[in-house]
Design a protein around this motif. Structure first.
Motif, PDB file in Angstrom:
ATOM      1  N   LEU A  50       0.893  -1.348  -0.126  1.00  0.00           N
ATOM      2  CA  LEU A  50       0.018   0.070   0.000  1.00  0.00           C
ATOM      3  C   LEU A  50       0.798   1.319  -0.173  1.00  0.00           C
ATOM      4  CD1 LEU A  50      -2.633  -0.969   2.724  1.00  0.00           C
ATOM      5  CD2 LEU A  50      -2.914  -0.955  -0.037  1.00  0.00           C
ATOM      6  N   SER A  51       1.935   1.243   0.448  1.00  0.00           N
ATOM      7  CA  SER A  51       2.946   2.405   0.619  1.00  0.00           C
ATOM      8  C   SER A  51       3.604   2.559  -0.552  1.00  0.00           C
ATOM      9  CB  SER A  51       3.534   2.349   1.987  1.00  0.00           C
ATOM     10  OG  SER A  51       4.582   1.222   1.746  1.00  0.00           O
ATOM     11  N   ASN A  52       4.199   1.638  -1.183  1.00  0.00           N
ATOM     12  CA  ASN A  52       4.917   1.797  -2.401  1.00  0.00           C
ATOM     13  C   ASN A  52       4.293   1.225  -3.632  1.00  0.00           C
ATOM     14  OD1 ASN A  52       7.009   3.111  -1.048  1.00  0.00           O
ATOM     15  ND2 ASN A  52       8.102   1.281  -0.467  1.00  0.00           N
ATOM     16  N   CYS A  97      11.214   5.196  -8.138  1.00  0.00           N
ATOM     17  CA  CYS A  97       9.675   5.054  -7.619  1.00  0.00           C
ATOM     18  C   CYS A  97       9.003   6.003  -8.625  1.00  0.00           C
ATOM     19  CB  CYS A  97       9.313   5.231  -6.338  1.00  0.00           C
ATOM     20  SG  CYS A  97      10.215   4.414  -5.034  1.00  0.00           S
ATOM     21  N   ASP A  98       7.833   5.488  -9.087  1.00  0.00           N
ATOM     22  CA  ASP A  98       6.947   6.238  -9.924  1.00  0.00           C
ATOM     23  C   ASP A  98       6.744   7.466  -9.252  1.00  0.00           C
ATOM     24  OD1 ASP A  98       6.551   4.230 -12.096  1.00  0.00           O
ATOM     25  OD2 ASP A  98       4.871   3.731 -11.016  1.00  0.00           O
ATOM     26  N   PRO A 103      -4.781   7.068 -11.709  1.00  0.00           N
ATOM     27  CA  PRO A 103      -6.207   7.290 -11.459  1.00  0.00           C
ATOM     28  C   PRO A 103      -7.052   6.045 -11.589  1.00  0.00           C
ATOM     29  CG  PRO A 103      -5.751   9.023 -12.848  1.00  0.00           C
ATOM     30  CD  PRO A 103      -4.722   8.271 -12.723  1.00  0.00           C
ATOM     31  N   SER A 104      -7.858   5.500 -10.776  1.00  0.00           N
ATOM     32  CA  SER A 104      -8.575   4.039 -10.952  1.00  0.00           C
ATOM     33  C   SER A 104      -9.879   4.405 -10.758  1.00  0.00           C
ATOM     34  CB  SER A 104      -7.947   3.098  -9.527  1.00  0.00           C
ATOM     35  OG  SER A 104      -8.149   3.607  -8.380  1.00  0.00           O
ATOM     36  N   GLN A 105     -10.428   5.374  -9.972  1.00  0.00           N
ATOM     37  CA  GLN A 105     -11.994   5.721  -9.897  1.00  0.00           C
ATOM     38  C   GLN A 105     -12.283   7.068 -10.394  1.00  0.00           C
ATOM     39  OE1 GLN A 105     -12.683   4.610  -5.878  1.00  0.00           O
ATOM     40  NE2 GLN A 105     -12.897   2.552  -6.184  1.00  0.00           N
ATOM     41  N   PHE A 106     -13.177   7.317 -11.386  1.00  0.00           N
ATOM     42  CA  PHE A 106     -13.609   8.585 -11.875  1.00  0.00           C
ATOM     43  C   PHE A 106     -14.769   8.206 -12.687  1.00  0.00           C
ATOM     44  CE2 PHE A 106      -9.881   6.794 -14.426  1.00  0.00           C
ATOM     45  CZ  PHE A 106     -10.577   6.746 -15.594  1.00  0.00           C
ATOM     46  N   PRO A 107     -15.472   9.096 -13.014  1.00  0.00           N
ATOM     47  CA  PRO A 107     -16.963   9.171 -13.553  1.00  0.00           C
ATOM     48  C   PRO A 107     -16.758   8.457 -15.099  1.00  0.00           C
ATOM     49  CG  PRO A 107     -16.735  11.231 -12.895  1.00  0.00           C
ATOM     50  CD  PRO A 107     -15.320  10.792 -12.320  1.00  0.00           C
ATOM     51  N   VAL A 139      -4.027   4.657  -7.832  1.00  0.00           N
ATOM     52  CA  VAL A 139      -3.264   3.834  -6.896  1.00  0.00           C
ATOM     53  C   VAL A 139      -1.712   4.121  -7.369  1.00  0.00           C
ATOM     54  CG1 VAL A 139      -2.317   1.255  -7.522  1.00  0.00           C
ATOM     55  CG2 VAL A 139      -4.806   1.850  -7.749  1.00  0.00           C
ATOM     56  N   GLY A 140      -0.871   4.163  -6.333  1.00  0.00           N
ATOM     57  CA  GLY A 140       0.726   4.230  -6.577  1.00  0.00           C
ATOM     58  C   GLY A 140       0.912   5.635  -5.817  1.00  0.00           C
TER      59      GLY A 140
END
Length: 141
Positions: A50-52, A97-98, A103-107, A139-140
């Motif tokens: 979850l952190s990286n 690191c990235d 984005p994983s949730q949007f309209p 995410v990320g």
């Protein structure tokens, strides 16, 4: 004499019963402790992910006394410095690191497009790129 035998048999049966219940209680306690340990281990194993979001590390070469080489661009950087490479990754001499979140949730009427110069995802309306959309989850980073 047979009376003593019956009493000792009853006594041994009672002792056996007590020992069996004690043993079962110990097994039950061990099971509870084991289950708690496994739950804690599962929780701790999920935290690093979850952190990286996306990081990679590499081992230093023997010739890296004052500088290190970016694994993507093959550019050299001073030990202790930080930089961003051409794949939008923030780097040090130990890892990259990235530099963005995805984005994983949007309209549903919106789309996400990656801006490689700014190293960010832009989320806008499908039919009108000038109208930005809200992002509810990513995410990320």
């Amino acid at each position: 004499m047979p009376m003593v035998s019956v009493r000792s048999h009853r006594l041994s049966t009672e002792i056996r019963s007590i020992l069996c219940s004690y043993s079962t209680s110990l097994k039950s306690d061990k099971t509870v402790i084991t289950m708690k340990f496994l739950a804690l281990a599962l929780l701790l194993c999920s935290l690093p992910s979850l952190s990286n979001g996306a990081c990679g590390s590499w081992l230093p070469h023997s010739d890296w006394t004052t500088h290190c080489q970016d694994p993507v661009d093959k550019t050299w950087h001073a030990i202790g410095s930080k930089w961003r490479n051409s794949r939008c990754m923030d780097c040090t001499c130990n890892r990259c690191c990235d530099a963005y979140s995805t984005p994983s949730q949007f309209p549903n009427d919106c789309v996400s497009v990656f801006d490689s110069e700014a190293c960010v995802y832009r989320v806008h309306k499908r039919d009108d790129p000038t109208v930005e959309c809200p992002i509810f989850g990513s995410v990320g980073k």
